[in-house]
Design a protein around this motif. Structure first.
Motif, PDB file in Angstrom:
ATOM      1  N   ILE A   1       8.173   9.475 -19.122  1.00 18.36           N
ATOM      2  CA  ILE A   1       8.492  10.417 -17.717  1.00 18.36           C
ATOM      3  C   ILE A   1       9.347   9.780 -16.970  1.00 18.36           C
ATOM      4  CG2 ILE A   1       7.417  11.638 -15.987  1.00 18.36           C
ATOM      5  CD1 ILE A   1       4.823  11.505 -17.704  1.00 18.36           C
ATOM      6  N   GLY A   2      10.423  10.308 -16.899  1.00 15.78           N
ATOM      7  CA  GLY A   2      11.678   9.606 -16.059  1.00 15.78           C
ATOM      8  C   GLY A   2      12.511   9.113 -17.126  1.00 15.78           C
ATOM      9  N   LEU A   3      13.824   9.619 -17.049  1.00 19.18           N
ATOM     10  CA  LEU A   3      14.892   9.050 -18.050  1.00 19.18           C
ATOM     11  C   LEU A   3      16.131   8.348 -17.369  1.00 19.18           C
ATOM     12  CD1 LEU A   3      14.804  12.079 -20.604  1.00 19.18           C
ATOM     13  CD2 LEU A   3      13.809   9.642 -21.012  1.00 19.18           C
ATOM     14  N   GLY A   4      15.748   7.545 -16.524  1.00 21.15           N
ATOM     15  CA  GLY A   4      16.660   6.789 -15.805  1.00 21.15           C
ATOM     16  C   GLY A   4      17.054   5.700 -16.603  1.00 21.15           C
ATOM     17  N   ARG A   5      17.764   4.564 -16.145  1.00 23.48           N
ATOM     18  CA  ARG A   5      18.189   3.427 -16.936  1.00 23.48           C
ATOM     19  C   ARG A   5      16.883   2.833 -17.479  1.00 23.48           C
ATOM     20  NH1 ARG A   5      20.715   0.739 -11.660  1.00 23.48           N
ATOM     21  NH2 ARG A   5      18.829   2.088 -11.102  1.00 23.48           N
ATOM     22  N   PHE A   6      15.651   2.705 -16.832  1.00 16.95           N
ATOM     23  CA  PHE A   6      14.643   2.035 -17.285  1.00 16.95           C
ATOM     24  C   PHE A   6      13.850   2.982 -18.438  1.00 16.95           C
ATOM     25  CE2 PHE A   6      10.162   0.945 -16.886  1.00 16.95           C
ATOM     26  CZ  PHE A   6       9.971  -0.360 -17.203  1.00 16.95           C
ATOM     27  N   GLY A   7      13.728   4.046 -18.124  1.00 20.16           N
ATOM     28  CA  GLY A   7      12.910   4.767 -19.054  1.00 20.16           C
ATOM     29  C   GLY A   7      13.567   5.461 -20.224  1.00 20.16           C
TER      30      GLY A   7
ATOM     31  N   ASP B   1      11.748  14.709 -18.317  1.00 16.57           N
ATOM     32  CA  ASP B   1      12.283  14.383 -17.120  1.00 16.57           C
ATOM     33  C   ASP B   1      12.566  15.705 -16.326  1.00 16.57           C
ATOM     34  OD1 ASP B   1      14.481  11.767 -15.879  1.00 16.57           O
ATOM     35  OD2 ASP B   1      14.496  13.720 -15.047  1.00 16.57           O
TER      36      ASP B   1
ATOM     37  N   ARG C   1      19.855  14.822 -17.807  1.00 18.63           N
ATOM     38  CA  ARG C   1      19.176  13.483 -18.332  1.00 18.63           C
ATOM     39  C   ARG C   1      18.430  14.218 -19.572  1.00 18.63           C
ATOM     40  NH1 ARG C   1      18.000   9.592 -13.943  1.00 18.63           N
ATOM     41  NH2 ARG C   1      20.155   8.929 -13.717  1.00 18.63           N
TER      42      ARG C   1
ATOM     43  N   ALA D   1       6.661  16.395 -13.751  1.00 17.11           N
ATOM     44  CA  ALA D   1       5.562  15.856 -14.223  1.00 17.11           C
ATOM     45  C   ALA D   1       4.626  15.830 -13.061  1.00 17.11           C
ATOM     46  CB  ALA D   1       5.858  14.373 -14.820  1.00 17.11           C
ATOM     47  N   GLN D   2       4.957  16.153 -11.914  1.00 18.33           N
ATOM     48  CA  GLN D   2       3.840  16.296 -11.017  1.00 18.33           C
ATOM     49  C   GLN D   2       3.115  17.665 -11.056  1.00 18.33           C
ATOM     50  OE1 GLN D   2       4.717  14.935  -6.692  1.00 18.33           O
ATOM     51  NE2 GLN D   2       6.741  15.266  -7.424  1.00 18.33           N
TER      52      GLN D   2
ATOM     53  N   GLU E   1      13.255  -4.896 -11.963  1.00 17.38           N
ATOM     54  CA  GLU E   1      14.299  -5.447 -11.139  1.00 17.38           C
ATOM     55  C   GLU E   1      13.743  -6.762 -10.596  1.00 17.38           C
ATOM     56  OE1 GLU E   1      13.379  -2.281 -10.544  1.00 17.38           O
ATOM     57  OE2 GLU E   1      14.845  -1.041 -10.681  1.00 17.38           O
TER      58      GLU E   1
HETATM   59  P1  ADP Z   1      16.166   4.074 -12.712  1.00 12.52           P
HETATM   60  O1  ADP Z   1      16.082   3.065 -11.962  1.00 12.52           O
HETATM   61  O2  ADP Z   1      15.066   3.605 -13.932  1.00 12.52           O
HETATM   62  O3  ADP Z   1      17.485   4.388 -13.140  1.00 12.52           O
HETATM   63  P2  ADP Z   1      16.010   6.722 -11.668  1.00 12.52           P
HETATM   64  O4  ADP Z   1      15.570   6.879 -10.127  1.00 12.52           O
HETATM   65  O5  ADP Z   1      17.616   6.823 -11.677  1.00 12.52           O
HETATM   66  O6  ADP Z   1      15.452   5.372 -12.380  1.00 12.52           O
HETATM   67  O7  ADP Z   1      15.312   7.751 -12.576  1.00 12.52           O
HETATM   68  C1  ADP Z   1      14.344   8.193 -12.425  1.00 12.52           C
HETATM   69  C2  ADP Z   1      14.336   9.455 -13.569  1.00 12.52           C
HETATM   70  O8  ADP Z   1      12.807  10.311 -13.088  1.00 12.52           O
HETATM   71  C3  ADP Z   1      15.126  10.631 -12.739  1.00 12.52           C
HETATM   72  O9  ADP Z   1      16.011  10.645 -13.940  1.00 12.52           O
HETATM   73  C4  ADP Z   1      14.277  11.895 -12.404  1.00 12.52           C
HETATM   74  O10 ADP Z   1      15.061  13.018 -12.567  1.00 12.52           O
HETATM   75  C5  ADP Z   1      13.089  11.430 -13.220  1.00 12.52           C
HETATM   76  N1  ADP Z   1      11.931  12.012 -12.182  1.00 12.52           N
HETATM   77  C6  ADP Z   1      11.730  11.872 -10.752  1.00 12.52           C
HETATM   78  N2  ADP Z   1      10.632  12.491 -10.600  1.00 12.52           N
HETATM   79  C7  ADP Z   1      10.233  13.205 -11.500  1.00 12.52           C
HETATM   80  C8  ADP Z   1       9.263  14.135 -11.728  1.00 12.52           C
HETATM   81  N3  ADP Z   1       8.141  14.490 -10.845  1.00 12.52           N
HETATM   82  N4  ADP Z   1       9.020  14.794 -13.046  1.00 12.52           N
HETATM   83  C9  ADP Z   1       9.784  14.290 -14.163  1.00 12.52           C
HETATM   84  N5  ADP Z   1      10.621  13.567 -13.763  1.00 12.52           N
HETATM   85  C10 ADP Z   1      11.089  12.946 -12.592  1.00 12.52           C
END
Ligand code: ADP
Length: 220
Positions: free
Chosen positions: A8-14, A32, A37, A53-54, A121
């Motif tokens: 859940i969450g496809l930022g850099r980490f996910g 996400d 993303r 996801a909430q 981090e």
């Molecule tokens: P990182 O530091 O890993 O790069 P980010 O803040 O860029 O983290 O990424 C977090 C991801 O989580 C974002 O792509 C955001 O859209 C996603 N995200 C945040 N809240 C929710 C949620 N409630 N449901 C689904 N995805 C979420």
């Protein structure tokens, strides 16, 4: 063994977890709230879906409770990360890994049931700092408050051609040599006591961080 993972969450980490698991041939559901993303991971994850996801109904419709592992890689939104961790644990997922932004966040994630809390981090900062302070500590990973795993280069000739039993790091420093990395050779995992340390070897040791630093000063 093939297991299934939801991220859940496809930022850099996910995103990086998703990519690595997919490359390892694992089944990955990527979620996400941000459509761009999700599009990025369409061809990487087994399934990639847009969803908040909430929203418990979203989690249920995706069958999250049937996953072996759920990784909560929500970044900035600490409230969302806590709520999602709580809901997923309540659904009975056996292994929940959650990313923390800071120590307070980590404590709450543990309280609501996260099986593993990671601080990418902070941990990367620690690893790099150890490597900067001592050029011979090639890597450093905190396993717990008590134990760390470090890879140390041996440059002091005094230690070359000595067996582990002779070096006796466990008695002297409370450190266990768990592996020896030798150039152009297979890594020697769980070396026996009569294994001999050669020039250019790196030792992978587990023990207290202060003892690792102490050994590092001796070895170099
Ligand atoms: P990182 O530091 O890993 O790069 P980010 O803040 O860029 O983290 O990424 C977090 C991801 O989580 C974002 O792509 C955001 O859209 C996603 N995200 C945040 N809240 C929710 C949620 N409630 N449901 C689904 N995805 C979420």
């Amino acid at each position: 063994m093939k297991q299934n993972y939801a991220i859940i969450g496809l930022g850099r980490f996910g995103g990086s977890i998703c990519r690595t698991l997919a490359e390892a041939g694992q089944e990955v559901l990527a979620i996400d709230a941000n459509e761009d993303r999700v599009n990025e991971y369409m061809n990487i994850a087994t399934y990639a879906v847009v969803g908040n996801a909430q929203d418990e109904a979203v989690l249920r419709s995706l069958g999250i409770r049937n996953f072996d592992y759920v990784i909560i890689a929500i970044g900035e939104d600490i409230q969302a990360s806590i709520l999602v961790t709580l809901m997923i644990k309540e659904m009975g997922v056996p292994h929940v890994v959650a990313k923390a932004q800071n120590e307070y966040h980590a404590r709450v994630l543990e309280k609501v049931g996260a099986d593993r809390v990671v601080h990418p981090e902070r941990d990367m900062g620690t690893r790099i700092a150890h490597n900067l302070v001592s050029k011979n500590i090639l890597d450093f990973i905190e396993l717990s408050d008590e134990f760390s795993l470090a890879e140390i280069r041996v440059t002091n000739p005094k230690f070359f051609n000595c067996s582990l039993v002779k070096l006796n790091f466990r008695q002297k420093y409370g450190l266990t040599v768990v592996a020896i990395r030798r150039p152009n050779a297979k890594i020697i995992v769980s070396p026996s006591a009569d294994e001999v340390v050669l020039e250019n070897d790196n030792l992978l040791v587990i023990g207290n961080a202060d003892d690792v630093d102490l050994l590092d000063r001796k070895l170099n």
